[in-house]
Design a protein around this motif. Structure first.
Motif, PDB file in Angstrom:
ATOM      1  N   UNK A  48     -15.720 -15.893  53.978  1.00  0.00           N
ATOM      2  CA  UNK A  48     -15.192 -14.719  53.483  1.00  0.00           C
ATOM      3  C   UNK A  48     -15.652 -13.584  53.941  1.00  0.00           C
ATOM      4  N   UNK A  49     -15.086 -12.349  54.183  1.00  0.00           N
ATOM      5  CA  UNK A  49     -13.656 -12.176  54.194  1.00  0.00           C
ATOM      6  C   UNK A  49     -12.798 -12.457  55.272  1.00  0.00           C
ATOM      7  N   UNK A  50     -11.642 -12.057  55.247  1.00  0.00           N
ATOM      8  CA  UNK A  50     -10.512 -12.532  56.292  1.00  0.00           C
ATOM      9  C   UNK A  50     -11.020 -11.728  57.411  1.00  0.00           C
ATOM     10  N   UNK A  51     -11.014 -12.103  58.653  1.00  0.00           N
ATOM     11  CA  UNK A  51     -11.386 -11.708  59.998  1.00  0.00           C
ATOM     12  C   UNK A  51     -10.215 -10.659  60.417  1.00  0.00           C
ATOM     13  N   UNK A  52     -10.689  -9.488  60.747  1.00  0.00           N
ATOM     14  CA  UNK A  52      -9.694  -8.511  61.109  1.00  0.00           C
ATOM     15  C   UNK A  52      -8.829  -8.831  62.177  1.00  0.00           C
ATOM     16  N   UNK A  53      -7.337  -8.529  61.946  1.00  0.00           N
ATOM     17  CA  UNK A  53      -6.458  -8.839  62.852  1.00  0.00           C
ATOM     18  C   UNK A  53      -6.149 -10.423  63.400  1.00  0.00           C
ATOM     19  N   UNK A  54      -6.490 -11.243  62.179  1.00  0.00           N
ATOM     20  CA  UNK A  54      -6.304 -12.755  62.276  1.00  0.00           C
ATOM     21  C   UNK A  54      -5.506 -13.151  61.316  1.00  0.00           C
ATOM     22  N   UNK A  55      -5.168 -14.375  61.419  1.00  0.00           N
ATOM     23  CA  UNK A  55      -4.260 -14.883  59.998  1.00  0.00           C
ATOM     24  C   UNK A  55      -3.209 -14.485  59.867  1.00  0.00           C
ATOM     25  N   UNK A  56      -2.539 -14.796  58.936  1.00  0.00           N
ATOM     26  CA  UNK A  56      -1.113 -14.129  58.379  1.00  0.00           C
ATOM     27  C   UNK A  56      -1.282 -12.796  58.152  1.00  0.00           C
ATOM     28  N   UNK A  57      -2.286 -12.087  57.703  1.00  0.00           N
ATOM     29  CA  UNK A  57      -2.366 -10.756  57.655  1.00  0.00           C
ATOM     30  C   UNK A  57      -2.206 -10.079  59.004  1.00  0.00           C
ATOM     31  N   UNK A  58      -3.046 -10.723  60.019  1.00  0.00           N
ATOM     32  CA  UNK A  58      -3.120  -9.862  61.416  1.00  0.00           C
ATOM     33  C   UNK A  58      -1.567 -10.333  62.171  1.00  0.00           C
ATOM     34  N   UNK A  59      -0.982 -11.410  61.753  1.00  0.00           N
ATOM     35  CA  UNK A  59       0.304 -11.506  62.260  1.00  0.00           C
ATOM     36  C   UNK A  59       1.171 -10.645  61.996  1.00  0.00           C
ATOM     37  N   UNK A  60       1.127 -10.117  60.562  1.00  0.00           N
ATOM     38  CA  UNK A  60       2.158  -9.160  59.925  1.00  0.00           C
ATOM     39  C   UNK A  60       1.853  -7.961  60.641  1.00  0.00           C
ATOM     40  N   UNK A  61       0.633  -7.633  60.958  1.00  0.00           N
ATOM     41  CA  UNK A  61       0.335  -6.374  61.599  1.00  0.00           C
ATOM     42  C   UNK A  61       0.722  -6.470  63.257  1.00  0.00           C
ATOM     43  N   UNK A  62       0.535  -7.461  63.848  1.00  0.00           N
ATOM     44  CA  UNK A  62       0.545  -7.453  65.213  1.00  0.00           C
ATOM     45  C   UNK A  62       1.590  -7.932  66.053  1.00  0.00           C
ATOM     46  N   UNK A  63       2.141  -9.210  65.245  1.00  0.00           N
ATOM     47  CA  UNK A  63       3.203  -9.954  65.911  1.00  0.00           C
ATOM     48  C   UNK A  63       4.484  -9.193  65.844  1.00  0.00           C
ATOM     49  N   UNK A  92      17.661 -21.145  59.642  1.00  0.00           N
ATOM     50  CA  UNK A  92      17.226 -20.717  61.123  1.00  0.00           C
ATOM     51  C   UNK A  92      16.018 -21.314  61.736  1.00  0.00           C
ATOM     52  N   UNK A  93      15.782 -21.125  62.714  1.00  0.00           N
ATOM     53  CA  UNK A  93      14.529 -21.258  63.187  1.00  0.00           C
ATOM     54  C   UNK A  93      13.364 -20.082  62.516  1.00  0.00           C
ATOM     55  N   UNK A  94      12.417 -20.697  62.257  1.00  0.00           N
ATOM     56  CA  UNK A  94      11.149 -19.859  61.837  1.00  0.00           C
ATOM     57  C   UNK A  94      10.065 -20.658  62.012  1.00  0.00           C
ATOM     58  N   UNK A  95       8.974 -19.873  62.349  1.00  0.00           N
ATOM     59  CA  UNK A  95       7.491 -20.404  62.834  1.00  0.00           C
ATOM     60  C   UNK A  95       6.623 -20.219  61.799  1.00  0.00           C
ATOM     61  N   UNK A  96       6.229 -21.198  60.805  1.00  0.00           N
ATOM     62  CA  UNK A  96       5.276 -21.094  59.726  1.00  0.00           C
ATOM     63  C   UNK A  96       3.828 -21.181  60.222  1.00  0.00           C
ATOM     64  N   UNK A  97       2.967 -20.903  59.271  1.00  0.00           N
ATOM     65  CA  UNK A  97       1.560 -21.243  59.271  1.00  0.00           C
ATOM     66  C   UNK A  97       0.699 -20.280  60.414  1.00  0.00           C
ATOM     67  N   UNK A  98       0.615 -19.212  60.336  1.00  0.00           N
ATOM     68  CA  UNK A  98      -0.123 -18.214  61.205  1.00  0.00           C
ATOM     69  C   UNK A  98      -1.795 -18.232  61.046  1.00  0.00           C
ATOM     70  N   UNK A  99      -2.278 -19.153  60.643  1.00  0.00           N
ATOM     71  CA  UNK A  99      -3.679 -19.303  60.403  1.00  0.00           C
ATOM     72  C   UNK A  99      -4.408 -19.085  61.648  1.00  0.00           C
ATOM     73  N   UNK A 100      -4.031 -19.711  62.793  1.00  0.00           N
ATOM     74  CA  UNK A 100      -4.534 -20.211  63.911  1.00  0.00           C
ATOM     75  C   UNK A 100      -4.481 -19.152  65.196  1.00  0.00           C
ATOM     76  N   UNK A 101      -3.388 -18.263  64.940  1.00  0.00           N
ATOM     77  CA  UNK A 101      -2.756 -17.789  66.194  1.00  0.00           C
ATOM     78  C   UNK A 101      -3.938 -16.743  66.657  1.00  0.00           C
ATOM     79  N   UNK A 102      -3.860 -16.579  67.951  1.00  0.00           N
ATOM     80  CA  UNK A 102      -4.788 -15.851  68.757  1.00  0.00           C
ATOM     81  C   UNK A 102      -4.552 -16.162  70.192  1.00  0.00           C
TER      82      UNK A 102
END
Length: 274
Positions: free
Chosen positions: A60-75, A185-195
């Motif tokens: 903890x805490x969440x790394x900035x710009x990563x995981x689901x919160x980072x995906x919401x911000x940048x994807x 429809x097509x949905x991509x789940x689980x954004x924990x590892x994106x990068x």
């Protein structure tokens, strides 16, 4: 890879989920759904989905710009995925918890990462996935997945060859297997590892996850041949194979073992000892 939680972990995760739901004012219904990582649990809350994940407190805490919160911000918004509406983080004893409130979406193509039957996906689904991966690649990635030190270790151990001198990278999902994709429809789940992932890694993971259903594995290769059939894409395939062979070595995916060995042999001329 699938790590189902034991009874004690289920009880702990269910308790954490109830705590998050109460704090966020959500009334959850239906059974608890535990993720394939063994560290997450989710339940429906009306037209939303509350997912709680746990890890050791030191992370903890969440790394900035990563995981689901980072995906919401940048994807890009064009990439089909459940949108994130709220988050809650807390620590308790030795554990760090992260709660995320997503749109509720349909069931995944498969209940397991590895595909067991033909899913009957339409051509538009495949073209949509190709477009989605291209969209992900435009986002700035901060997390390096599968670091060079890991590659140096697993290539000789699981493939019987030396590690590549360089690994080209692009921004990717990082866990593109069948339990993380919906069909209609097509949905991509689980954004924990994106990068930042090896070029070709995402489609290679999907291909490896399809080997028990040859027609689908062939379709993956055909759809993503433009990247998989490049030198960088070949490295991405080998990394996906090495990662899954490592999982086999740890007791997972035993049915995939001979298919992984055959696929590695076709790419390298060396048969892994698995």
């Amino acid at each position: 890879m699938s790590f189902q939680p034991d009874d004690a972990a289920r009880h702990r995760l269910d308790g954490a989920h109830a705590k998050a739901a109460a704090f966020l004012g959500l009334a959850c219904t239906g059974p608890s759904v535990f993720g394939t990582s063994g560290s997450t649990v989710g339940r429906r809350a009306g037209d939303l989905w509350l997912r709680v994940s746990s890890g050791r407190r030191r992370f903890a805490p969440r790394p900035t710009g990563q995981g689901p919160l980072g995906a919401e911000q940048f994807i890009p918004e064009s990439v089909p995925r459940p949108r994130l509406h709220d988050t809650l983080d807390w620590t308790e004893a030795a554990w760090a918890y992260q709660a995320d409130v997503f749109d509720l979406v349909g069931s995944a193509v498969s209940s397991t990462p590895d595909l067991r039957q033909v899913p009957g996906l339409e051509d538009g689904w495949w073209s949509g996935l190709t477009t989605a991966l291209a969209g992900i690649a435009t986002a700035p990635g901060t997390k390096i997945l599968l670091r060079p030190e890991w590659v140096e270790e697993v290539f000789p151990k699981y493939l019987g060859i030396s590690a590549p001198a360089t690994v080209e990278r692009t921004t990717g999902h990082g866990d593109l297997q069948w339990a993380n994709l919906t069909a209609k429809p097509l949905m991509i789940l689980d954004w924990e590892r994106w990068g930042l992932v090896p070029v070709g890694y995402d489609p290679a993971v999907l291909w490896v996850s399809s080997l028990l259903v040859p027609a689908v594995a062939d379709r993956v290769r055909a759809e993503f041949s433009a990247v998989l059939d490049t030198p960088a894409g070949r490295v991405g395939q080998l990394i996906a194979l090495a990662e899954t062979l490592q999982a086999v070595d740890r007791g997972y995916y035993p049915e995939l073992a001979p298919l992984l060995a055959d696929a590695a042999y076709r790419l390298t001329g060396v048969r892994p000892a698995c």
